[in-house]
Design a protein around this motif. Structure first.
Motif, mmCIF file in Angstrom:
data_model
loop_
_atom_site.group_PDB
_atom_site.id
_atom_site.type_symbol
_atom_site.label_atom_id
_atom_site.label_comp_id
_atom_site.label_asym_id
_atom_site.label_seq_id
_atom_site.Cartn_x
_atom_site.Cartn_y
_atom_site.Cartn_z
ATOM 1 N N LEU A 258 0.949 -1.144 -0.177
ATOM 2 C CA LEU A 258 -0.057 -0.204 -0.032
ATOM 3 C C LEU A 258 0.766 1.285 -0.127
ATOM 4 O O LEU A 258 0.194 2.445 0.234
ATOM 5 N N GLY A 260 3.857 1.642 2.008
ATOM 6 C CA GLY A 260 4.427 1.762 3.292
ATOM 7 C C GLY A 260 6.034 1.569 3.305
ATOM 8 O O GLY A 260 6.295 0.925 2.313
ATOM 9 N N TYR A 310 -6.812 -4.718 8.600
ATOM 10 C CA TYR A 310 -6.073 -4.771 7.485
ATOM 11 C C TYR A 310 -6.658 -5.107 6.182
ATOM 12 O O TYR A 310 -6.050 -4.929 4.974
ATOM 13 N N ILE A 313 -8.799 -1.193 5.428
ATOM 14 C CA ILE A 313 -8.226 0.040 5.371
ATOM 15 C C ILE A 313 -6.966 0.125 4.178
ATOM 16 O O ILE A 313 -6.255 -0.828 4.233
ATOM 17 N N PRO A 314 -7.339 0.742 3.251
ATOM 18 C CA PRO A 314 -6.096 1.219 2.395
ATOM 19 C C PRO A 314 -5.146 1.878 2.618
ATOM 20 O O PRO A 314 -4.083 2.028 1.559
ATOM 21 N N SER A 315 -5.044 2.579 3.596
ATOM 22 C CA SER A 315 -3.987 3.707 3.959
ATOM 23 C C SER A 315 -2.775 3.013 5.015
ATOM 24 O O SER A 315 -3.282 2.480 6.051
ATOM 25 N N PRO A 316 -1.571 3.097 4.323
ATOM 26 C CA PRO A 316 -0.635 2.659 5.264
ATOM 27 C C PRO A 316 -0.434 3.265 6.604
ATOM 28 O O PRO A 316 -0.171 2.840 7.684
ATOM 29 N N GLU A 317 -0.732 4.996 6.521
ATOM 30 C CA GLU A 317 -0.665 5.595 7.766
ATOM 31 C C GLU A 317 -1.769 5.072 8.672
ATOM 32 O O GLU A 317 -1.369 5.067 9.956
ATOM 33 N N LEU A 318 -2.952 4.723 8.268
ATOM 34 C CA LEU A 318 -4.103 4.406 9.091
ATOM 35 C C LEU A 318 -3.643 2.890 9.695
ATOM 36 O O LEU A 318 -4.338 2.538 10.929
#
Length: 407
Positions: A258, A260, A310, A313-318
């Protein structure tokens, strides 16, 4: 409760638990993403992880036997540290994408935590106290060291993993100077005691001691015979860790896919470890008031929530934030598991009992999850894998409620 770790009898054990957290933070967060960055495919990573997990499965009873019946726990612990550091150095700099080094590290690493826990149990039995606060020291040092190691690896490259890990191993080895543990178990005497309890031995007791197939597996067979509740609990741990193992094997790859970075992966591990600390400390209170079963089921819910996050959620920050749920689940299930084995297995066989727990939970289960999970991840996507992992973790709850009903 935590002040008891500063007592004279607990200082060395506290130092060792701190050191292991520092050392592991220099290697464990990076294995999958290092292979991925070297061009190893997801299915191949799953195969490597499965192979190493099976090696750990076979190695864990060996380390337990060495600690409980042959070398003694302190000597076996030192040997596992040296071999593990050698393996990580080969992983960082060695041939074949570091696969041989990872394999050696898996073999040696299978002994580090069970032997450390057996040493810790000895000290706790002598001085009093709970295992949770002791294990929280490892989580605290791991959380701090993950951030530091992530910065070093980002600046110096993945080759820094080897020297960092070796330095951590040296710090721990210095803490074992002068360490004394209980004398190894006399297997022949233990077998004779088993036969004295049996009316079937009769006049052939000596032949039975020497020739019984049950005694050819060393302390592992003795542990199962003396701990009848252990096998059902290990089956529960196997099933639960099929779901958790998928997250352990592919959570970092999911974050990397994603977008990260290595630093973000290290930060997520740090968040998880930081969340573990209060739960390891408070877990003993939960067990006293509500029992091991409640703590274990609470941990299953935490792990299920993390794997579900996991998947969606598509955001590495989240995902860094969501990783805190893994800290809740991991600390709760691990604390409940270690305390369950502690209550089921005699003190003189704790290294073997804890090694069997590790072999099933992080050996056999992770091996299956890595192998099957790699195929699912590559063929159907990360979402399907993490949905399936969530379902397994939730399905384990009724089994936990039954098996731990008297815990």
């Amino acid at each position: 409760m935590t002040l008891s770790l500063a007592r004279a009898g607990m200082r060395r054990a506290s130092y060792l638990y701190l050191g292991v957290g520092l050392m592991q933070a220099c290697y464990l967060p990076y294995t999958a993403i290092v292979f991925h960055s070297r061009g190893v495919g997801v299915e191949s990573i799953g195969l490597i992880s499965a192979m190493n997990a099976m090696i750990a499965l076979a190695a864990a009873p060996i380390w337990g036997h060495l600690g409980d019946a042959t070398l003694g726990r302190a000597a076996a612990f030192r040997l596992s540290l040296v071999l593990s550091a050698t393996g990580v150095m080969l992983f960082a700099f060695g041939p074949l994408d570091g696969i041989p080094g990872a394999t050696l590290s898996a073999f040696a690493g299978a002994g580090i935590v069970p032997l450390l826990d057996a040493i810790g149990m000895e000290r706790l039995a002598a001085t009093g106290g709970q295992w949770g606060p002791l294990r929280a020291l490892t989580s605290g040092s791991y959380a701090t060291a993950c951030i530091a190691s992530g910065a070093v690896v980002a600046a110096a490259g993945i080759g820094a993993i080897g020297p960092l890990y070796a330095g951590g191993a040296l710090i721990i080895l210095l803490g074992t100077i002068g360490l004394r543990t209980n004398a190894p178990l006399n297997l022949h005497a233990a077998a004779e005691q088993e036969l004295q309890r049996s009316e079937l031995a009769g006049g052939n007791a000596e032949i039975a001691v020497v020739g019984s197939w049950r005694d050819r597996f060393g302390t592992a067979s003795i542990t199962f015979r003396r701990s009848p509740r252990l096998a059902p609990f290990l089956l529960l741990s196997l099933f639960m860790n099929l779901g958790a193992g998928a997250f352990y094997a592919y959570g970092t790859i999911r974050m990397q896919d994603l977008g990260g970075t290595e630093s973000m992966v290290a930060l997520s591990s740090s968040v998880s470890a930081a969340v573990e600390i209060p739960f390891f400390i408070a877990g003993a209170i939960v067990v006293t008031r509500l029992g091991l079963r409640t703590l274990y089921i609470f941990g299953l819910l935490g792990l299920a929530a993390c794997t579900f996050a996991y998947a969606v959620i598509p955001s590495p920050e989240l995902l860094i934030t969501a990783r805190g749920l893994c800290g809740v689940g991991f600390s709760s299930t691990l604390l409940a598991s270690v305390m369950a084995v502690r209550s089921m297995v005699p003190l003189e066989l704790q290294a073997t009992g804890q090694a069997l727990l590790g072999a099933i939970s992080f050996g056999l289960a992770v091996s299956i999850a890595s192998l099957v999970g790699g195929v699912i991840y590559a063929q159907f996507g990360a979402e399907v894998l993490f949905y399936l992992a969530t379902l397994i973790l939730l399905s384990a709850i009724p089994f936990a409620a039954r098996i731990l009903r008297n815990a």
